[in-house]
Every structure is written in C-alpha cells, then in structure tokens.
Design a protein around this motif. Structure first.
Motif, PDB file in Angstrom:
ATOM      1  N   ALA A 167       0.849  -1.189   0.000  1.00  0.00           N
ATOM      2  CA  ALA A 167       0.000   0.000   0.000  1.00  0.00           C
ATOM      3  C   ALA A 167       0.888   1.244   0.000  1.00  0.00           C
ATOM      4  O   ALA A 167       1.753   1.391   0.866  1.00  0.00           O
ATOM      5  CB  ALA A 167      -0.925   0.007   1.212  1.00  0.00           C
ATOM      6  N   PHE A 168       0.671   2.099  -0.981  1.00  0.00           N
ATOM      7  CA  PHE A 168       1.394   3.367  -1.047  1.00  0.00           C
ATOM      8  C   PHE A 168       0.555   4.432  -0.354  1.00  0.00           C
ATOM      9  O   PHE A 168      -0.554   4.761  -0.793  1.00  0.00           O
ATOM     10  CB  PHE A 168       1.653   3.758  -2.505  1.00  0.00           C
ATOM     11  CG  PHE A 168       2.698   2.925  -3.185  1.00  0.00           C
ATOM     12  CD1 PHE A 168       4.015   3.353  -3.234  1.00  0.00           C
ATOM     13  CD2 PHE A 168       2.369   1.713  -3.759  1.00  0.00           C
ATOM     14  CE1 PHE A 168       4.981   2.582  -3.855  1.00  0.00           C
ATOM     15  CE2 PHE A 168       3.327   0.933  -4.385  1.00  0.00           C
ATOM     16  CZ  PHE A 168       4.647   1.366  -4.425  1.00  0.00           C
ATOM     17  N   VAL A 169       1.075   4.942   0.741  1.00  0.00           N
ATOM     18  CA  VAL A 169       0.376   5.948   1.557  1.00  0.00           C
ATOM     19  C   VAL A 169       1.386   7.020   1.942  1.00  0.00           C
ATOM     20  O   VAL A 169       2.496   6.691   2.386  1.00  0.00           O
ATOM     21  CB  VAL A 169      -0.214   5.316   2.837  1.00  0.00           C
ATOM     22  CG1 VAL A 169      -0.806   6.383   3.744  1.00  0.00           C
ATOM     23  CG2 VAL A 169      -1.275   4.290   2.495  1.00  0.00           C
ATOM     24  N   PRO A 170       1.053   8.309   1.785  1.00  0.00           N
ATOM     25  CA  PRO A 170       1.990   9.345   2.233  1.00  0.00           C
ATOM     26  C   PRO A 170       2.398   9.102   3.684  1.00  0.00           C
ATOM     27  O   PRO A 170       1.553   8.813   4.538  1.00  0.00           O
ATOM     28  CB  PRO A 170       1.178  10.634   2.078  1.00  0.00           C
ATOM     29  CG  PRO A 170       0.189  10.325   1.001  1.00  0.00           C
ATOM     30  CD  PRO A 170      -0.164   8.877   1.187  1.00  0.00           C
ATOM     31  N   GLN A 171       3.693   9.235   3.961  1.00  0.00           N
ATOM     32  CA  GLN A 171       4.177   8.868   5.281  1.00  0.00           C
ATOM     33  C   GLN A 171       3.532   9.702   6.378  1.00  0.00           C
ATOM     34  O   GLN A 171       3.307   9.210   7.487  1.00  0.00           O
ATOM     35  CB  GLN A 171       5.710   8.987   5.359  1.00  0.00           C
ATOM     36  CG  GLN A 171       6.260   8.392   6.636  1.00  0.00           C
ATOM     37  CD  GLN A 171       7.775   8.418   6.729  1.00  0.00           C
ATOM     38  OE1 GLN A 171       8.328   8.888   7.714  1.00  0.00           O
ATOM     39  NE2 GLN A 171       8.462   7.916   5.728  1.00  0.00           N
ATOM     40  N   TRP A 172       3.211  10.963   6.088  1.00  0.00           N
ATOM     41  CA  TRP A 172       2.610  11.783   7.142  1.00  0.00           C
ATOM     42  C   TRP A 172       1.235  11.254   7.549  1.00  0.00           C
ATOM     43  O   TRP A 172       0.849  11.369   8.706  1.00  0.00           O
ATOM     44  CB  TRP A 172       2.524  13.243   6.706  1.00  0.00           C
ATOM     45  CG  TRP A 172       1.695  13.527   5.491  1.00  0.00           C
ATOM     46  CD1 TRP A 172       0.342  13.715   5.444  1.00  0.00           C
ATOM     47  CD2 TRP A 172       2.171  13.679   4.148  1.00  0.00           C
ATOM     48  NE1 TRP A 172      -0.065  13.963   4.156  1.00  0.00           N
ATOM     49  CE2 TRP A 172       1.031  13.961   3.339  1.00  0.00           C
ATOM     50  CE3 TRP A 172       3.421  13.626   3.545  1.00  0.00           C
ATOM     51  CZ2 TRP A 172       1.124  14.169   1.956  1.00  0.00           C
ATOM     52  CZ3 TRP A 172       3.512  13.833   2.167  1.00  0.00           C
ATOM     53  CH2 TRP A 172       2.382  14.098   1.401  1.00  0.00           C
ATOM     54  N   GLU A 173       0.521  10.645   6.613  1.00  0.00           N
ATOM     55  CA  GLU A 173      -0.772  10.047   6.952  1.00  0.00           C
ATOM     56  C   GLU A 173      -0.568   8.844   7.885  1.00  0.00           C
ATOM     57  O   GLU A 173      -1.332   8.633   8.836  1.00  0.00           O
ATOM     58  CB  GLU A 173      -1.503   9.606   5.682  1.00  0.00           C
ATOM     59  CG  GLU A 173      -1.809  10.722   4.709  1.00  0.00           C
ATOM     60  CD  GLU A 173      -3.155  11.358   4.966  1.00  0.00           C
ATOM     61  OE1 GLU A 173      -3.693  11.173   6.073  1.00  0.00           O
ATOM     62  OE2 GLU A 173      -3.668  12.034   4.063  1.00  0.00           O
ATOM     63  N   PHE A 174       0.452   8.051   7.585  1.00  0.00           N
ATOM     64  CA  PHE A 174       0.769   6.886   8.405  1.00  0.00           C
ATOM     65  C   PHE A 174       1.162   7.308   9.817  1.00  0.00           C
ATOM     66  O   PHE A 174       0.694   6.727  10.815  1.00  0.00           O
ATOM     67  CB  PHE A 174       1.896   6.098   7.734  1.00  0.00           C
ATOM     68  CG  PHE A 174       2.346   4.882   8.475  1.00  0.00           C
ATOM     69  CD1 PHE A 174       1.507   3.785   8.621  1.00  0.00           C
ATOM     70  CD2 PHE A 174       3.629   4.809   9.019  1.00  0.00           C
ATOM     71  CE1 PHE A 174       1.931   2.639   9.308  1.00  0.00           C
ATOM     72  CE2 PHE A 174       4.054   3.682   9.695  1.00  0.00           C
ATOM     73  CZ  PHE A 174       3.197   2.594   9.837  1.00  0.00           C
ATOM     74  N   LEU A 175       1.996   8.343   9.927  1.00  0.00           N
ATOM     75  CA  LEU A 175       2.438   8.809  11.244  1.00  0.00           C
ATOM     76  C   LEU A 175       1.291   9.451  12.027  1.00  0.00           C
ATOM     77  O   LEU A 175       1.191   9.277  13.242  1.00  0.00           O
ATOM     78  CB  LEU A 175       3.599   9.796  11.087  1.00  0.00           C
ATOM     79  CG  LEU A 175       4.866   9.220  10.454  1.00  0.00           C
ATOM     80  CD1 LEU A 175       5.918  10.308  10.259  1.00  0.00           C
ATOM     81  CD2 LEU A 175       5.424   8.080  11.296  1.00  0.00           C
ATOM     82  N   ASP A 176       0.428  10.177  11.332  1.00  0.00           N
ATOM     83  CA  ASP A 176      -0.756  10.731  12.004  1.00  0.00           C
ATOM     84  C   ASP A 176      -1.634   9.617  12.555  1.00  0.00           C
ATOM     85  O   ASP A 176      -2.184   9.731  13.658  1.00  0.00           O
ATOM     86  CB  ASP A 176      -1.562  11.596  11.028  1.00  0.00           C
ATOM     87  CG  ASP A 176      -1.005  13.005  10.885  1.00  0.00           C
ATOM     88  OD1 ASP A 176      -0.302  13.459  11.808  1.00  0.00           O
ATOM     89  OD2 ASP A 176      -1.276  13.648   9.858  1.00  0.00           O
ATOM     90  N   LEU A 177      -1.779   8.529  11.800  1.00  0.00           N
ATOM     91  CA  LEU A 177      -2.579   7.394  12.251  1.00  0.00           C
ATOM     92  C   LEU A 177      -2.018   6.830  13.557  1.00  0.00           C
ATOM     93  O   LEU A 177      -2.761   6.587  14.521  1.00  0.00           O
ATOM     94  CB  LEU A 177      -2.593   6.319  11.173  1.00  0.00           C
ATOM     95  CG  LEU A 177      -3.280   4.996  11.528  1.00  0.00           C
ATOM     96  CD1 LEU A 177      -4.791   5.172  11.599  1.00  0.00           C
ATOM     97  CD2 LEU A 177      -2.919   3.913  10.518  1.00  0.00           C
ATOM     98  N   LEU A 178      -0.701   6.602  13.600  1.00  0.00           N
ATOM     99  CA  LEU A 178      -0.076   6.013  14.788  1.00  0.00           C
ATOM    100  C   LEU A 178      -0.144   6.943  15.989  1.00  0.00           C
ATOM    101  O   LEU A 178      -0.477   6.520  17.106  1.00  0.00           O
ATOM    102  CB  LEU A 178       1.376   5.647  14.484  1.00  0.00           C
ATOM    103  CG  LEU A 178       1.627   4.595  13.405  1.00  0.00           C
ATOM    104  CD1 LEU A 178       3.123   4.328  13.271  1.00  0.00           C
ATOM    105  CD2 LEU A 178       0.886   3.293  13.698  1.00  0.00           C
TER     106      LEU A 178
END
Length: 405
Positions: free
Chosen positions: A100-111
């Motif tokens: 899954a290609f997801v902007p890293q900032w979205e991933f970090l916001d999720l965590l």
C-alpha cells in the motif's frame, strides 16, 4: 525537569510505532519530534504486508485503509525491450497480498492519533533533541529545545529513533559503519493523466534509471543519478532532468515543462550503514538511526516498524512494571533485529552492484534480465516473501495495560 519512564527521540515510523506500543502497555512515554508537523514530501511510504499485519494486530487496519492509498500487487522492471515481472505478491501467505502506497505523514498521524488515546502518552512537536543526560556512565534522558526554551527530560530508557543523522546517536558516541551506495536520488512530481500506465514500476535504460510511483493524480518520480552527481546535473540546468524523463518515459514528454527549475526537485543522498552496537546503558537505537537503508525494495519503513515491535515485545513489560532495564536486555533487541538488517542490506548491495551501478556508469552496459523473475521456481517465491514479509517478520506480543481515554 520532568521525569518519564521512556523518552523517544524522533517521530518517524520506528519512534511512533514504539511509542504507541509502550503507551498501550501502560508505560509513561514521551515522543519528541523536531518538526511542527509530519508533512514532508518524498519520504518512504511503501507499507508492505508485514506492516499491514502489525496494523491489523493493533486494530488499526480499517483506519489505515480509509486513508488515501493505492495497492500494488506486482513489482516490475521496464527495460528498453521488455517488461520484467520481479515479484507477484498474490499467493503470499497471510491476509495482505499487496503493498500500500500511503503518504508517510498520513501513516504517522494514524499512529500518533492512536497513541493519544492513552493518558500515559505525550507528544511534543518542535522539540529538537541536542544532547543526552548522563549519570553513572548511563544515559538517563535527553536535553531538548522547543518553542518555550531549553528543557531536560529524565527517563529510565532513552530511545534514539531520530533518523539517519541521529543527534542522540552522535551524543552517545555511536558511529555507524558505512557501506558504499552507487547512487543518489532526485525526487519530483509530474501530473498524471487517465491514459497513462496504471502500475508503479522501475524504468531501466542504458545510463538512466527511474522509479515511477502512481499517485492517481500525479506521478512521484525518483531519478537515480551517480553518487555525488547532483551538482553536475544542476550545472546542466533543469533540462538535465527533463530530457531523460522524456526519453525513457515518453508518455510524460508533454508534461516535463512543468519542471520549472531545481526548486521543483528534492535530492536524497543515499546512505547504507548500520551500527555495530545499538545500545548503551539506558539507551537503545532503532530504525534508520541504527541502520540507514538503501531505497532498493522500499523496505525502510517496514524494517523500522519491525524494530519497534521487537523492542516493545521485550521491553514493554519490564518498563511498565518499573523494573530496571539491564543493557543485556537492550542487547537482545539488537540480536533479534540484526539478522534481518544484515540480510536485507546484503540484498540491497547486490542489486546496487549488479543492476544500478552498471546502469549508471559513464559507459553503461546493456541490462539483461530473465523474462519473468516472478515465475522462476525458487527465486520467484523468495522474492515474493522477501519483499512482502521480510526476513524476520515480527508480531505483537507486548502487553495491553493502559485504558484509552
């Protein structure tokens, strides 16, 4: 001066994941991030099945899949003569058979949003760590500055997850062993049209290599150049970027003029290194701070997440119980994560030396590849598992003690 059980420097994938896992185990944990947000372009953002499985175990898979993302089931190389499938993730053991290609900032916001549900978690943005607190030959916290001034934060355990240029690692006197990389990467984006190819792929042509990532409305492009070659490229003007794009990706020829100048590109100096020792008394180093990875295979985020899970599995219980953390326990984290790091870096160096270096030399040799790597009996299965799951995929076994708010 504040006290904490654990302080983590660096809000990247390793730091954010470890902070979440420790918080849910009841550990008082502070995460320090030097920027005022996570919004930085051209950072690694390939979330592989191994990380998707971790998110599933955390109950975050549905939230993750609500983020803007694109799934890729196959990895391929396009040469001047053919398209060569390298790995087909369909058939991979487990629930997730795609990247899954997801902007890293979205991933970090999720965590970090998930971590904020625990009252024992604290996130401080614009907090730049510049030193460590030493006491009786052990690290007992950090010194940092934020918008309100200078601060000290004492902790039972300090974790350096502050990236390849780690200030905490430097303050602790830990120096990584460098391995050569033949390339740097010039990142930029161009608009995408409906008639364009739909896949994400590596384009290889004699003298040129480019990774093309489909972002639905635009292409995120990574142009590989010889190591240290950015100033020579700059001296040719922006045409030095436009011309190879138009040559090897002709469907973008009508759009290369959107690159107005070098203000529209970003350069990554590729590093490949790792520490011999990931710990000192009271200090653990994980993620890129412990091992900078080449962009080959796009596994950097996933190794960082695996480091965090392994660290939490071993350390969350003792930290929550308030028991001392001997350096021998920190050494167990390193022993657990060193084999996958070494093997992955060996594979990256192999690709760099056998494929990338010859393609980027002054007199490049023709690139010769099998017609379909993914169908080779043994190599195809190994490539699928290596890219999808990695060498030693971790699973969460750390306790759940803290209640969400």
């Amino acid at each position: 001066m504040r006290r904490n059980t654990c302080v983590i420097a660096g809000g990247g994938p390793a730091g954010a994941m470890l902070a979440l896992l420790l918080a849910r185990a009841g550990v008082e944990v502070t995460l320090l991030e030097k920027h005022d947000d996570f919004l930085r372009d051209f950072r690694g953002d390939t979330i592989h099945p191994s990380t998707l499985q971790i998110l599933d175990e955390l109950g975050l898979a549905e939230d993750f899949h609500r983020l803007p993302h694109r799934k890729t089931y196959e990895m391929e190389i396009q040469t001047d003569d053919a398209t060569v499938p390298v790995a087909n993730l369909r058939g991979l053991k487990g629930k997730y058979q795609y990247i899954a290609f997801v902007p890293q900032w979205e991933f970090l916001d999720l965590l970090t949003t998930a971590a904020k549900r625990y009252p024992n978690f604290r996130l401080i943005m614009e907090a730049e760590v510049h030193g460590v607190i030493r006491e009786d030959d052990a690290v007992r916290g950090v010194r940092y500055r934020d918008t309100s001034g200078e601060h000290e934060l004492r902790a039972t355990l300090t974790v350096a997850a502050d990236g390849r240029h780690s200030d905490v690692r430097r303050a602790a006197g830990l120096v990584p062993v460098e391995h050569s990389a033949p390339m740097d990467v010039v990142w930029f984006r161009l608009p995408r049209e409906a008639s364009d190819p739909r896949t994400t792929f590596l384009r290889v042509s004699n003298g040129h290599m480019m990774v093309s990532i489909n972002r639905e409305t635009y292409w995120q492009l990574a142009y590989l150049i010889p190591k240290g070659g950015f100033e020579a490229l700059r001296s040719r003007g922006i045409e030095g970027v436009r011309e190879p794009v138009a040559k090897i990706l002709p469907f973008l020829e009508d759009r290369v003029g959107r690159l107005r100048g070098f203000e529209d590109v970003s350069v990554l100096s590729v590093a490949l290194n790792r520490l011999r020792r990931w710990h000192r008394p009271g200090l653990l180093v994980i993620g890129d701070a412990a091992h900078a990875m080449s962009p080959v295979f796009g596994v950097g985020i996933n190794l960082a997440v695996q480091d965090a899970v392994a660290a939490a599995n071993l350390l969350a219980g003792p930290l929550a119980a308030g028991t001392p953390i001997p350096e021998s326990l920190l050494a167990r984290v390193q022993r657990r994560r060193t084999p996958p790091t070494v093997i992955t870096q060996f594979a990256q160096r192999l690709v760099q030396n056998r494929l990338i270096r010859p393609a980027l030399t002054e007199h490049p040799r023709p690139v010769r590849l099998p017609r379909d790597v993914s169908r080779l009996p043994l190599i195809g299965r190994l490539a699928r598992r290596f890219i999808g799951l990695g060498v030693l995929p971790e699973h969460i076994s750390s306790p759940v003690e803290s209640h969400q708010v």
